[in-house]
Design a protein around this motif. Structure first.
Motif, PDB file in Angstrom:
ATOM      1  N   ASP A 245    -118.014  65.077 -34.254  1.00 30.30           N
ATOM      2  CA  ASP A 245    -117.124  65.778 -35.178  1.00 30.30           C
ATOM      3  C   ASP A 245    -116.397  66.915 -34.472  1.00 30.30           C
ATOM      4  OD1 ASP A 245    -117.999  64.064 -37.136  1.00 30.30           O
ATOM      5  OD2 ASP A 245    -119.365  65.516 -38.071  1.00 30.30           O
ATOM      6  N   GLU A 246    -117.115  67.667 -33.662  1.00 30.54           N
ATOM      7  CA  GLU A 246    -116.500  68.787 -32.958  1.00 30.54           C
ATOM      8  C   GLU A 246    -115.485  68.295 -31.930  1.00 30.54           C
ATOM      9  OE1 GLU A 246    -115.720  72.779 -31.852  1.00 30.54           O
ATOM     10  OE2 GLU A 246    -116.560  71.811 -33.646  1.00 30.54           O
ATOM     11  N   LEU A 247    -115.802  67.193 -31.240  1.00 35.28           N
ATOM     12  CA  LEU A 247    -114.875  66.650 -30.253  1.00 35.28           C
ATOM     13  C   LEU A 247    -113.590  66.164 -30.938  1.00 35.28           C
ATOM     14  CD1 LEU A 247    -114.746  66.277 -27.220  1.00 35.28           C
ATOM     15  CD2 LEU A 247    -115.855  64.050 -27.478  1.00 35.28           C
ATOM     16  N   LEU A 248    -113.720  65.576 -32.106  1.00 38.07           N
ATOM     17  CA  LEU A 248    -112.540  65.163 -32.860  1.00 38.07           C
ATOM     18  C   LEU A 248    -111.741  66.383 -33.318  1.00 38.07           C
ATOM     19  CD1 LEU A 248    -113.806  62.188 -35.090  1.00 38.07           C
ATOM     20  CD2 LEU A 248    -112.977  62.177 -32.724  1.00 38.07           C
ATOM     21  N   ALA A 249    -112.431  67.438 -33.721  1.00 40.48           N
ATOM     22  CA  ALA A 249    -111.750  68.658 -34.147  1.00 40.48           C
ATOM     23  C   ALA A 249    -110.972  69.291 -32.994  1.00 40.48           C
ATOM     24  CB  ALA A 249    -112.766  69.657 -34.714  1.00 40.48           C
ATOM     25  N   LEU A 250    -111.457  69.090 -31.772  1.00 45.55           N
ATOM     26  CA  LEU A 250    -110.757  69.619 -30.610  1.00 45.55           C
ATOM     27  C   LEU A 250    -109.494  68.822 -30.286  1.00 45.55           C
ATOM     28  CD1 LEU A 250    -113.807  70.327 -28.256  1.00 45.55           C
ATOM     29  CD2 LEU A 250    -112.349  72.034 -29.371  1.00 45.55           C
ATOM     30  N   GLY A 251    -109.425  67.585 -30.823  1.00 46.70           N
ATOM     31  CA  GLY A 251    -108.231  66.788 -30.598  1.00 46.70           C
ATOM     32  C   GLY A 251    -108.460  65.411 -30.033  1.00 46.70           C
TER      33      GLY A 251
ATOM     34  N   ALA B 114    -110.249  59.491 -32.770  1.00 46.61           N
ATOM     35  CA  ALA B 114    -111.457  59.018 -33.448  1.00 46.61           C
ATOM     36  C   ALA B 114    -111.912  57.664 -32.937  1.00 46.61           C
ATOM     37  CB  ALA B 114    -111.213  58.949 -34.957  1.00 46.61           C
ATOM     38  N   ASP B 115    -110.974  56.784 -32.551  1.00 44.52           N
ATOM     39  CA  ASP B 115    -111.364  55.447 -32.115  1.00 44.52           C
ATOM     40  C   ASP B 115    -111.896  55.432 -30.687  1.00 44.52           C
ATOM     41  OD1 ASP B 115    -109.018  55.979 -30.793  1.00 44.52           O
ATOM     42  OD2 ASP B 115    -108.043  54.079 -31.281  1.00 44.52           O
ATOM     43  N   LYS B 116    -111.872  56.576 -30.038  1.00 36.72           N
ATOM     44  CA  LYS B 116    -112.347  56.650 -28.656  1.00 36.72           C
ATOM     45  C   LYS B 116    -113.807  57.093 -28.567  1.00 36.72           C
ATOM     46  CE  LYS B 116    -109.895  56.067 -25.675  1.00 36.72           C
ATOM     47  NZ  LYS B 116    -109.109  56.862 -24.723  1.00 36.72           N
ATOM     48  N   VAL B 117    -114.319  57.758 -29.623  1.00 35.98           N
ATOM     49  CA  VAL B 117    -115.611  58.436 -29.529  1.00 35.98           C
ATOM     50  C   VAL B 117    -116.652  57.760 -30.421  1.00 35.98           C
ATOM     51  CG1 VAL B 117    -116.791  60.652 -29.652  1.00 35.98           C
ATOM     52  CG2 VAL B 117    -114.335  60.590 -29.157  1.00 35.98           C
TER      53      VAL B 117
ATOM     54  N   ARG C 149    -107.990  59.236 -21.272  1.00 29.60           N
ATOM     55  CA  ARG C 149    -107.908  58.171 -20.259  1.00 29.60           C
ATOM     56  C   ARG C 149    -109.183  57.342 -20.166  1.00 29.60           C
ATOM     57  NH1 ARG C 149    -107.989  59.864 -15.592  1.00 29.60           N
ATOM     58  NH2 ARG C 149    -108.246  62.101 -15.829  1.00 29.60           N
ATOM     59  N   ALA C 150    -110.291  57.836 -20.730  1.00 25.91           N
ATOM     60  CA  ALA C 150    -111.569  57.121 -20.634  1.00 25.91           C
ATOM     61  C   ALA C 150    -111.533  55.829 -21.447  1.00 25.91           C
ATOM     62  CB  ALA C 150    -112.703  58.012 -21.122  1.00 25.91           C
ATOM     63  N   ALA C 151    -112.298  54.848 -21.000  1.00 23.59           N
ATOM     64  CA  ALA C 151    -112.427  53.614 -21.777  1.00 23.59           C
ATOM     65  C   ALA C 151    -113.189  53.875 -23.062  1.00 23.59           C
ATOM     66  CB  ALA C 151    -113.145  52.554 -20.943  1.00 23.59           C
ATOM     67  N   ALA C 152    -114.157  54.775 -23.015  1.00 28.75           N
ATOM     68  CA  ALA C 152    -114.940  55.139 -24.200  1.00 28.75           C
ATOM     69  C   ALA C 152    -115.660  56.447 -23.919  1.00 28.75           C
ATOM     70  CB  ALA C 152    -115.950  54.050 -24.553  1.00 28.75           C
ATOM     71  N   VAL C 153    -116.004  57.144 -24.998  1.00 27.32           N
ATOM     72  CA  VAL C 153    -116.764  58.385 -24.908  1.00 27.32           C
ATOM     73  C   VAL C 153    -117.914  58.287 -25.899  1.00 27.32           C
ATOM     74  CG1 VAL C 153    -116.706  60.895 -25.175  1.00 27.32           C
ATOM     75  CG2 VAL C 153    -114.684  59.686 -24.320  1.00 27.32           C
ATOM     76  N   THR C 154    -119.109  58.677 -25.467  1.00 26.36           N
ATOM     77  CA  THR C 154    -120.244  58.711 -26.384  1.00 26.36           C
ATOM     78  C   THR C 154    -120.698  60.147 -26.578  1.00 26.36           C
ATOM     79  OG1 THR C 154    -122.146  58.594 -24.858  1.00 26.36           O
ATOM     80  CG2 THR C 154    -120.990  56.520 -25.345  1.00 26.36           C
ATOM     81  N   THR C 155    -121.262  60.418 -27.747  1.00 23.73           N
ATOM     82  CA  THR C 155    -121.929  61.695 -28.008  1.00 23.73           C
ATOM     83  C   THR C 155    -123.338  61.377 -28.505  1.00 23.73           C
ATOM     84  OG1 THR C 155    -121.231  61.841 -30.331  1.00 23.73           O
ATOM     85  CG2 THR C 155    -119.741  62.772 -28.675  1.00 23.73           C
TER      86      THR C 155
END
Length: 387
Positions: free
Chosen positions: A176-182, A185-188, A163-169
């Protein structure tokens, strides 16, 4: 834009070692005409009696302050130790909603900018929904590497990410780990931390500084809270096997007694210095005097010590965890240990001491971590969310 920052890690006069890096990031994301306010929730506790230890600090925290020209409020929220982890975002959001509703009377914010995915980011998602505003989330470390190991928390984090507009790491490994969790890719996006390049800079006269500190031979610096996961014990064991090398430990915390006992057990009391808590203004002198800074942590996003040390021209020995390999990737930055063991850290320190890079080159490499660029990238994401 009017930006409401939400972070329970924001520093205050009592919690001195809280997320100073978040304060720096917030200070640099403001563009011309932007207005920023910070809501930094603090767990409620009924007594400031020192007998209650760190819990008493919650009661002693201020209710409002101005830091670096940014108004900060510290509303309280209920925390149920251990058993209340799953409910934490809801408890935080419910406690903060009246406070934020009151803020909107003279600060009708355009977006919520939250730091640390859980519970802060999940709570920000609830508050954003109730306020009909977009929100951003920023992942810093254990909110990706540790907390999502629990299924309810992982599900809530991923729902909020969606639901977030964007997520940063703060590093690619966390993305990579956040993408692996599900996560999509276009959000992070990766938006690295920076460092205060004016405060953290090489000393004007390093030889005089070392003489003043009584350093005649090789010196290694380990900075961080004295807790197990920082690995100060590994630094002690490593230096114990390197004759003539001095170890300086900057920090305080609950493991100090055990670390001092280890120093006595290994018979290196004359070569290990416990410096206690060191204010940020005094840290550059320590980095400048040291030949190497060592980071023996078991998990980090991008540790402040890495960037601070580079900015002072001091190369690094770091354990090969999470964001550290993304920083220590060229000879000017230092070396990574083969693994997280005392022997591997000892070998890495010895190898680096035998071939220290030019300190000016180390500083030049460190200058890529500029808070101004961090702020520019982060503000662009906020502007897109508001737009």
């Amino acid at each position: 834009m009017k930006i409401l920052v939400l972070s329970s890690l924001y520093p205050n006069d009592v919690a001195r070692r809280h997320g100073i890096f978040i304060e720096h990031r917030v200070a640099h994301l403001r563009g011309p005409g932007d207005e920023v306010r910070v809501v930094a929730p603090v767990p409620w506790f009924p007594s400031a009696n020192p007998a209650f230890g760190r819990y008493a600090d919650f009661a002693r925290a201020p209710h409002a302050a101005e830091r670096r020209g940014v108004p900060v409020t510290y509303p309280r929220y209920p925390v149920v130790p251990k058993v209340g982890m799953t409910a934490a975002p809801w408890l935080m959001a419910a406690a903060l909603y009246p406070h934020i509703k009151g803020l909107r009377r003279d600060f009708d914010f355009d977006a919520i900018d939250s730091y640390y995915l859980y519970p802060d980011g999940v709570a920000a998602g609830l508050l954003a929904r109730w306020s009909d505003r977009p929100f951003l989330m920023s992942a810093l470390g254990t909110d990706v590497s540790l907390i999502p190991q629990h299924r309810p928390e992982r599900r809530m984090i991923l729902n909020a990410v969606e639901r977030a507009a964007a997520v940063t790491t703060v590093c690619g490994a966390l993305r990579d780990e956040l993408l692996a969790l599900g996560a999509a890719a276009d959000k992070v996006s990766v938006v690295e931390h920076g460092v205060d390049l004016e405060l953290f800079s090489p000393p004007a006269d390093r030889a005089a500084l070392r003489a003043e500190m009584g350093l005649a031979g090789p010196a290694v610096l380990s900075v961080g809270h004295l807790i197990d996961r920082k690995g100060h014990d590994l630094a002690i064991r490593a230096v114990a096997e390197l004759p003539g090398v001095t170890l300086m430990i900057a920090g305080d915390g609950p493991r100090e007694g055990a670390l001092r006992a280890l120093v006595e057990e290994l018979g290196v009391g004359e070569r290990v210095r416990f410096l206690g808590h060191v204010d940020q203004q005094q840290l550059p002198g320590l980095y400048g005097a040291a030949d190497i800074a060592v980071n023996c942590a078991d998990r980090e996003g991008i540790a402040n010590v890495l960037l601070e040390s580079l900015a002072c021209g001091t190369p690094l020995v770091a354990t090969p965890v999470w964001g550290s390999p993304e920083v220590v990737r060229v000879p000017e930055a230092g070396v990574l240990s083969a693994d997280r063991s005392a022997g591997a850290i000892r070998d890495a320190i010895a190898a680096l001491l035998a071939a220290l890079p030019d300190r000016a080159a180390t500083r030049a490499y460190g200058e890529r971590y500029d808070w101004r660029e961090t702020g520019r990238q982060h503000r662009a994401l906020l502007a897109a969310a508001v737009g």
